[in-house]
Write an enzyme that holds these catalytic residues in place. Structure first.
Site, PDB file in Angstrom:
ATOM      1  N   TYR A 194       0.841  -1.192   0.000  1.00 11.89           N
ATOM      2  CA  TYR A 194       0.000   0.000   0.000  1.00 11.89           C
ATOM      3  C   TYR A 194       0.881   1.249   0.000  1.00 11.89           C
ATOM      4  O   TYR A 194       1.990   1.266   0.526  1.00 11.89           O
ATOM      5  CB  TYR A 194      -0.946   0.024   1.200  1.00 11.89           C
ATOM      6  CG  TYR A 194      -0.262   0.016   2.558  1.00 11.89           C
ATOM      7  CD1 TYR A 194       0.056   1.212   3.200  1.00 11.89           C
ATOM      8  CD2 TYR A 194       0.051  -1.176   3.194  1.00 11.89           C
ATOM      9  CE1 TYR A 194       0.675   1.213   4.437  1.00 11.89           C
ATOM     10  CE2 TYR A 194       0.666  -1.194   4.429  1.00 11.89           C
ATOM     11  CZ  TYR A 194       0.989  -0.003   5.055  1.00 11.89           C
ATOM     12  OH  TYR A 194       1.592   0.007   6.280  1.00 11.89           O
ATOM     13  N   ASP A 234      -3.151   1.820  10.699  1.00  7.78           N
ATOM     14  CA  ASP A 234      -1.938   1.117  11.149  1.00  7.78           C
ATOM     15  C   ASP A 234      -0.909   1.234  10.022  1.00  7.78           C
ATOM     16  O   ASP A 234      -0.609   0.267   9.320  1.00  7.78           O
ATOM     17  CB  ASP A 234      -2.251  -0.341  11.474  1.00  7.78           C
ATOM     18  CG  ASP A 234      -1.054  -1.065  12.071  1.00  7.78           C
ATOM     19  OD1 ASP A 234      -0.023  -0.408  12.326  1.00  7.78           O
ATOM     20  OD2 ASP A 234      -1.135  -2.292  12.259  1.00  7.78           O
ATOM     21  N   ILE A 235      -0.392   2.416   9.844  1.00  7.04           N
ATOM     22  CA  ILE A 235       0.428   2.735   8.687  1.00  7.04           C
ATOM     23  C   ILE A 235       1.912   2.617   9.029  1.00  7.04           C
ATOM     24  O   ILE A 235       2.436   3.357   9.873  1.00  7.04           O
ATOM     25  CB  ILE A 235       0.118   4.151   8.169  1.00  7.04           C
ATOM     26  CG1 ILE A 235      -1.384   4.284   7.872  1.00  7.04           C
ATOM     27  CG2 ILE A 235       0.966   4.467   6.953  1.00  7.04           C
ATOM     28  CD1 ILE A 235      -1.915   3.287   6.859  1.00  7.04           C
ATOM     29  N   GLU A 236       2.570   1.685   8.374  1.00  5.83           N
ATOM     30  CA  GLU A 236       3.997   1.465   8.599  1.00  5.83           C
ATOM     31  C   GLU A 236       4.815   1.581   7.315  1.00  5.83           C
ATOM     32  O   GLU A 236       6.045   1.509   7.351  1.00  5.83           O
ATOM     33  CB  GLU A 236       4.208   0.090   9.244  1.00  5.83           C
ATOM     34  CG  GLU A 236       3.462  -0.075  10.557  1.00  5.83           C
ATOM     35  CD  GLU A 236       3.592  -1.472  11.152  1.00  5.83           C
ATOM     36  OE1 GLU A 236       4.613  -2.129  10.877  1.00  5.83           O
ATOM     37  OE2 GLU A 236       2.680  -1.896  11.889  1.00  5.83           O
ATOM     38  N   GLN A 237       4.126   1.739   6.173  1.00  6.59           N
ATOM     39  CA  GLN A 237       4.805   1.806   4.875  1.00  6.59           C
ATOM     40  C   GLN A 237       4.207   2.942   4.049  1.00  6.59           C
ATOM     41  O   GLN A 237       3.186   3.509   4.397  1.00  6.59           O
ATOM     42  CB  GLN A 237       4.643   0.473   4.107  1.00  6.59           C
ATOM     43  CG  GLN A 237       4.975  -0.774   4.895  1.00  6.59           C
ATOM     44  CD  GLN A 237       6.454  -0.919   5.180  1.00  6.59           C
ATOM     45  OE1 GLN A 237       7.286  -0.358   4.465  1.00  6.59           O
ATOM     46  NE2 GLN A 237       6.788  -1.671   6.210  1.00  6.59           N
TER      47      GLN A 237
END
Length: 381
Positions: A194, A234-237
């Site tokens: 994403y 829950d954004i890590e990328q």
């Protein structure tokens, strides 16, 4: 004050020393009452107090008491053998961590859990039937942005791309909501599938989420006719265009939807800070795991305390949650597990001193089912 012909008059004076953690308050106490100073003393979570008794004409042996909630030990010693008839003076000195002792204690919080990333965790219906959780995040909408067709990954529970295959999840959502449990769609996760290329791209993803999971309309809703309560970031990328996504979701749903975020504990969060600065988020569950520099460490609580204060003070309009793995297994997280006794006796009582304390977030339902972590902490949350 107590007076009698035999004992004279007794006076009690109370002195409060207030300051930030690790400022030297405890050493100031011990220097005065016991003539001791320890260069290697550790920061405490709680209140320490000591007393000094003396004759107004002649100083007697000190009487000391100490209560330290960091170690849960109580020591009471009274070596006062003063038999003089003059007045006795009692000096009680308290050392208080500033934000720890003066802030009002907040109300009870909620337990939040992630569901959807391990088929062994059981059905969504069963998760809500436990009565433990106030919010369940369905994880994840793991592909979106840059012209990709949005896709969910529910790790074997069902295939959202197959018509009606996830009807059982839709049934579970309805059931959970009937019990008063909020159910959110969690987007992102630890995959690299994403990304948002622009603000326009972000608004397009927001429109898709609204029409397919929230109050909009679509003929291909992946989870059927269930209307979720909101969206969890829950954004890590990916690229940081999530402020536009949050603003568009709020524009579409208004106060009828809930927005949450799961940033990493190092402040500011690399991917979500711009989105958080929009002040659109009802809940922020900070991931105090996989980040040793700000996790709870019983041997050095200062880094956790500093991080918690930074998050709570930066977003006073949001409820802030302690995010932890529900198991010490390396499969749950590489670091950051907090043993249950320390969670209930130290971490939660400290966090509750913040007015915008929200509760505890657990990763995830499967690990919680194995460890019974929520059972051990629920009454404290």
């Amino acid at each position: 004050m107590d007076s009698s012909d035999d004992e004279g008059e007794e006076y009690l004076f109370k002195v409060v020393i207030i300051g930030d953690s690790a400022a030297g308050k405890s050493n100031l106490l011990s220097r005065y009452t016991r003539n001791e100073f320890n260069l290697h003393s550790k920061a405490i979570i709680g209140v320490e107090f000591q007393t000094q008794s003396m004759d107004r004409r002649k100083r007697s042996n000190p009487s000391t008491q100490r209560e330290n909630t960091n170690t849960n030990t109580n020591t009471n010693t009274n070596t006062n053998t003063n038999t003089n008839n003059g007045s006795k003076l009692y000096l009680v000195v308290f050392a208080l961590a500033l934000s720890l002792s003066l802030a009002p204690i907040s109300k009870a919080g909620k337990l939040v859990v992630y569901w959807g990333q391990d088929v062994r965790e059981g059905k969504l219906v069963d998760t809500c039937n436990t009565g433990k959780y106030g919010i369940v995040n369905i994880a994840f909408l793991s592909q979106f942005g840059r012209g990709q067709p949005p896709l969910m990954n529910l790790a074997g529970h069902c295939d959202p791309g197959t018509p009606h295959d996830c009807d059982k999840v839709s049934t579970g959502i309805h059931h959970c909501q009937s019990l008063g449990v909020k159910v959110l769609l969690s987007i992102g996760g630890a995959t690299d599938t994403y990304s948002l290329s622009s603000a326009d791209d972000a608004r397009g993803v927001a429109n898709y989420i609204w029409n397919n999971f929230l109050g909009g309309h679509s003929n291909s809703r992946p989870l059927g006719d269930a209307v979720l309560d909101g969206v969890d970031f829950d954004i890590e990328q990916g690229e940081p265009h999530y402020a536009a996504l949050a603003n568009r979701l709020r524009e579409l749903g208004g106060d009828k939807i809930y927005l949450s975020a799961a940033p990493q504990c190092p402040f500011p969060d690399a991917k979500l800070q711009r989105a958080l600065n929009t002040n659109q988020f009802n809940y922020i569950w900070v991931q105090f795991y996989n980040n040793p520099q700000c996790e709870f460490n019983a041997n050095n609580v200062a880094s956790f305390m500093k991080s918690w204060r930074q998050w709570t003070s930066s977003f006073p309009g949001s409820k802030i949650f302690i995010g932890v793995p529900a198991s010490k297994s390396g499969d749950a997280a590489s670091s950051g597990y907090i043993p249950k006794p320390q969670m209930t006796s130290k971490v939660i009582p400290f966090a509750k001193m913040s007015q915008n304390y929200g509760g505890v977030m657990l990763w995830n339902r499967y690990f919680d089912g194995l460890s019974y972590y929520s059972d051990a902490i629920k009454s404290s949350v």
